[in-house]
Design an enzyme around this catalytic site. Structure first.
Site, short mmCIF file in Angstrom:
data_model
loop_
_atom_site.label_atom_id
_atom_site.label_comp_id
_atom_site.label_asym_id
_atom_site.label_seq_id
_atom_site.Cartn_x
_atom_site.Cartn_y
_atom_site.Cartn_z
N LYS A 103 -1.26 13.06 24.58
CA LYS A 103 -2.11 11.88 24.76
C LYS A 103 -2.75 11.43 23.45
O LYS A 103 -3.09 10.26 23.30
CB LYS A 103 -3.16 12.15 25.83
C1 LIG Z 1 -0.93 13.27 30.93
C2 LIG Z 1 0.04 14.39 30.83
C3 LIG Z 1 1.31 14.35 31.45
C4 LIG Z 1 1.75 13.19 32.33
O1 LIG Z 1 1.95 12.01 31.64
P1 LIG Z 1 2.01 10.59 32.37
O2 LIG Z 1 2.00 9.60 31.30
O3 LIG Z 1 0.76 10.54 33.24
O4 LIG Z 1 3.25 10.58 33.22
C5 LIG Z 1 2.19 15.40 31.24
N1 LIG Z 1 1.83 16.47 30.51
C6 LIG Z 1 0.62 16.57 29.91
C7 LIG Z 1 0.28 17.79 29.11
C8 LIG Z 1 -0.31 15.53 30.03
O5 LIG Z 1 -1.52 15.63 29.43
#
Ligand SMILES: *Cc1c(COP(=O)(O)O)cnc(C)c1O
Length: 469
Positions: free
Chosen positions: A113
């Site tokens: 993120k």
């Molecule tokens: C947010 C997240 C996801 C999922 O991603 P999306 O964009 O919501 O599909 C997967 N793995 C981790 C570690 C995350 O923080």
């Protein structure tokens, strides 16, 4: 480039306008009017670019209202070795021929993120600075999103962050990551309740329109368009890292929750990036796997949503999914609005046996799911066979990639977090603690700064009021 709503009820807006807004006024999501196209020749010319240079080439096609020199400097100061740990920013690790991991988790909070949120912090500061405006970000988190937002917004002019989290319910590592921040513009609020209580408080404040307007309240959730665009870049970067010319195809495997990450892959494919398959992986919360297998989209209740060992994928509905459905309908806003009205009123929709469902093939999606046992097995298998430690989310993706891939086509498994964040499951799988980056060695021992509060809308409103005067 102009932006429209998936439900057709928004006058076209610029990138900077949609940057600071959440849902469109008609309840839909912002989308670019058309997909900018990238030719094979352009793609090959991008092979020699650094991550920041590539990001500029991709993002300039979307952020057309930001002067290019400004955009370039915002991107240059975002994607640096100092912030992301390597000059490559997203290095590729090859496990076996045609089996790769694209490392996206070397930013400040050790999860992918950061890739988008770090850019968002700099874009927000730039846009707000133009009009001397203020933004007060209110959010709820059970882990990754909140810390990524705080590390992106810390010390930014014109921005304050009020982040609600369930008191004493996050892991010690996650708690320390957020609460050790001492920046005066970051407010950690530990709510005596569960994550849903935090989310309800955010919703209540957002629905109080006069409070929201008087206090410049905004959010940074996963439907934010700029976050999605920032994620498009690493699909290009990963593609270029494992190919030698643009006649080759690759597949991506994506651990999915809210459909934000894989939506960026879909956009890259629509722009002309030669992607063979987009392999969508879920955990036990398999709303999306069910849809891509059967055509039935059925959102889950909170009681049906399981707490798993890949917690960042524990979702009851996928907030970015409407963007794909909009494309699937041939960008028919009326039909999209109709389908998502059904989601609100009847809890889902059923496309099985329809022409629309038959068309899904042509978008390259395949899907699968994993259980806790699958993840533990995959973590052990990847360590024993390839000597690489992967976290539980990345393991979801690798498990499904190995099942669904065409061995003749390179597959890039997106690494969405580092194992250090999920010690308990790593110990279960490997019998020992995972490696922890040096900078995080004693993070739990740092002084923490947070407020404890009841799950009360009045209390959070009073707190925000007091700290934004
Ligand atoms: C947010 C997240 C996801 C999922 O991603 P999306 O964009 O919501 O599909 C997967 N793995 C981790 C570690 C995350 O923080």
């Amino acid at each position: 480039m102009q932006y429209i709503s998936t439900r057709g009820g928004m006058a076209p807006q610029t990138f900077s306008q949609v940057l600071l807004s959440g849902l469109a006024p008609d309840g839909g999501l912002a989308m670019c009017e058309t997909y900018p196209q990238v030719t094979g020749a352009e793609l090959d010319a991008w092979r020699k670019l650094s991550y920041a240079e590539l990001a500029f080439e991709v993002i300039r096609k979307f952020a057309t209202d930001i002067p290019e020199a400004d955009l370039k400097s915002i991107i240059q100061k975002t994607y640096t070795e100092a912030v992301f740990g390597t000059a490559d920013i997203t290095p590729v690790k090859t496990l076996a021929p045609n089996l790769h991991v694209l490392a996206l988790s070397n930013g400040p909070t050790l999860a992918f993120k950061d890739m988008a949120m770090q850019l968002l912090g700099n874009l927000f500061e730039y846009t707000l600075g133009k009009t001397n405006a203020q933004l007060n970000i209110l959010g709820a988190t059970s882990g990754d999103t909140g810390s990524a937002a705080e590390y992106a917004m810390r010390g930014k002019k014109g921005i304050k962050v009020f982040m609600l989290s369930p008191h004493e319910k996050m892991s010690p590592f996650q708690t320390a990551q957020m609460f050790s921040l001492q920046d005066p513009n970051i407010f950690n609020i530990a709510v005596k309740g569960v994550f849903d209580d935090c989310q309800d408080m955010v919703k209540a404040v957002s629905n109080d329109h006069s409070f929201k307007a008087n206090h410049q309240i905004g959010t940074v959730n996963s439907i934010n368009w700029a976050r999605v665009v920032a994620q498009v870049v690493y699909y290009f970067k990963g593609y270029l890292a494992v190919t030698t010319d643009s006649s080759q195809k690759v597949s991506f495997s994506v651990p999915s929750g809210n459909f934000g990450n894989i939506c960026a892959g879909h956009i890259a494919r629509q722009m002309g990036l030669p992607i063979d398959k987009l392999i969508l992986a879920t955990n036990e919360n398999d709303v999306l796997d069910e849809f891509f297998r059967t055509g039935v989209y059925r959102v889950r209740s909170s009681a049906e949503t399981q707490q798993t060992s890949s917690p960042s994928m524990d979702i009851s509905k996928a907030s970015n999914f409407e963007r794909f459905i909009f494309d699937l309908t041939g960008r028919d806003a009326k039909q999209t609005a109709e389908l998502f009205r059904k989601v609100d009123q009847e809890g889902g929709f059923d496309l099985s046996g329809t022409e629309l469902f038959a068309k899904i093939q042509s978008y390259g999606f395949v899907s699968g799911r994993s259980s806790h046992d699958d993840r533990v097995k995959t973590i052990k298998q990847v360590w024993d066979t390839y000597g690489m430690e992967v976290d539980t989310h990345t393991a979801d993706g690798i498990k499904v990639a190995l099942e669904k891939r065409d061995p003749a086509v390179p597959v890039l498994c997106l690494e969405t977090a580092l194992p250090a964040k999920f010690e308990a499951t790593m110990i279960e799988a490997l019998g020992r603690k995972p490696a922890r980056p040096a900078a995080y060695e004693n993070i739990e021992a740092l002084p923490q700064r947070f407020e404890v509060m009841d799950a009360s809308v009045e209390q959070i409103q009073a707190f925000i009021d007091q700290h934004t005067r």
